[in-house]
Design an enzyme around this catalytic site. Sequence first.
Site, short mmCIF file in Angstrom:
data_model
loop_
_atom_site.label_atom_id
_atom_site.label_comp_id
_atom_site.label_asym_id
_atom_site.label_seq_id
_atom_site.Cartn_x
_atom_site.Cartn_y
_atom_site.Cartn_z
CE1 TYR A 179 -3.18 2.95 0.71
CE2 TYR A 179 -2.04 3.22 2.80
CZ TYR A 179 -2.93 3.69 1.85
OH TYR A 179 -3.57 4.87 2.03
CE LYS A 197 -8.85 1.20 3.11
NZ LYS A 197 -7.77 1.52 3.97
CG ASP A 257 -1.99 -4.70 5.59
OD1 ASP A 257 -3.16 -5.10 5.70
OD2 ASP A 257 -1.70 -3.52 5.33
C1 PLP Z 1 -3.67 -2.82 2.59
C2 PLP Z 1 -3.73 -1.53 3.35
N1 PLP Z 1 -3.03 -1.41 4.49
C3 PLP Z 1 -3.03 -0.27 5.21
C4 PLP Z 1 -3.77 0.82 4.80
C5 PLP Z 1 -3.76 2.08 5.64
O1 PLP Z 1 -4.92 2.15 6.42
P1 PLP Z 1 -5.59 3.51 6.94
O2 PLP Z 1 -6.03 4.28 5.74
O3 PLP Z 1 -6.71 3.03 7.81
O4 PLP Z 1 -4.53 4.24 7.72
C6 PLP Z 1 -4.54 0.75 3.64
C7 PLP Z 1 -5.35 1.90 3.20
O5 PLP Z 1 -5.87 1.93 2.11
C8 PLP Z 1 -4.51 -0.46 2.90
O6 PLP Z 1 -5.21 -0.61 1.76
#
Ligand code: PLP
Length: 396
Positions: free
Chosen positions: A112, A209, A184
């Site tokens: 990400y 999400k 993740d």
């Molecule tokens: C796979 C993944 N990890 C981490 C994140 C980061 O999360 P946040 O936007 O809640 O900080 C995202 C955000 O799109 C994501 O898609």
Amino acid sequence: MNTANTHFETLSIHAGGEDRNPKNALNHPIFMTSSFEFDSLEHADATFEFETDDYVYTRGNNPTLRLLEERMAILERGAASVAFASGMAAISSVLMSLLKPGDEIIAHRMLYGSTWNLIKNILPQYGVGCRLINFADISDLSDRVTERTKVVYFETPTNPNLDVIDIAAVCDIARAKGAKVVVDNTFATPFFQRPLELGADVVVHSATKYISGHGDVIGGVAVAKDRDYASELKFGYMCEFGGVMSPFTGWLLLRGLKTLALRMREHEKNALAVARYLEQHPRVKRVYYPGLPSSPGHETAKAQMSGFGGMVSFDIDGTLAQSKQLVNSMKLFKLAVSLGDCESLVEHPFAMTHRGYTEDEVYAVGLTPSMIRLSIGLEHHDDLIVDIDQALSVIG
Ligand SMILES: Cc1ncc(COP(=O)(O)O)c(C=O)c1O
């Protein structure tokens, strides 16, 4: 509740916090308070010393957040979890807690965008080396993990190109070298995949999400295999960096969890229908969805996931300009970042979430500049396909 023998659907509604609801409200209340009152200095003393289960200050602990943390730990089959203000707060705190100057992190090349920036550009400012490599081929990973390597990090499936990484195989290699594995699990959720059971040390989530599921909060959670580590993460990092989740967010996430299983099944059913439609369309060059037998990650996904999730990406047989025209032509799919909502969303990674990458970097990590990412929502899949069909017809 015997959590080991209880099904996910039941745990996501009932697990954790059985004895902490003073008025027996059927739905656990939101404890919207900064501080908690003590009966006496002796009571304060006992609470500060962790001799009671009571609370001091919401940046450290809060009953609503504690219930969420207990439930998430049970669903991920971890020992304990820590709630954070965002997924990135969870990821950055976990990495800061496991790495110190002179150490190195090895991560899968596709991440990400903000995680990539953190690992590639920010951690090196604190003396932490980083190497981004392709975990889809781990034949030489063992040689690459050195004594300096303290963390091995990846998403699976990855955002946005749905690479599938063999969790157990990577964990075996990392464990043999004494490195911690952080996964993740945002795309799969604990309903479809539980990395801690496959050997990972810490699981991180953007709870924004699927855990929320309704696109109305920002939140993060880190779940650890080891209770002492979770406690250090909470009081040594979350509490001190201050990336605490609001109790209101925690309450909304508890509500989201109750329907997680139902939603994930439906997201997956819709995603499979869309992926199959895209795969046979003459203007589509490649579909990225681990549920398709043609996907390179299909066999690994089948072995380590109980479902393939709701994210589908694809490349058109056309130019970058045409891919942008297609995105602009979609109507039911809303043009937005994020994912995992009831609403179907479309985004153009090169123009949006991954805009920090140069064109060369995009190819080097297994993306293409014209890739389109779909977060398949909970509408009827026939309506979604009609929308994609009309958008594809616009580019001729
Ligand atoms: C796979 C993944 N990890 C981490 C994140 C980061 O999360 P946040 O936007 O809640 O900080 C995202 C955000 O799109 C994501 O898609």
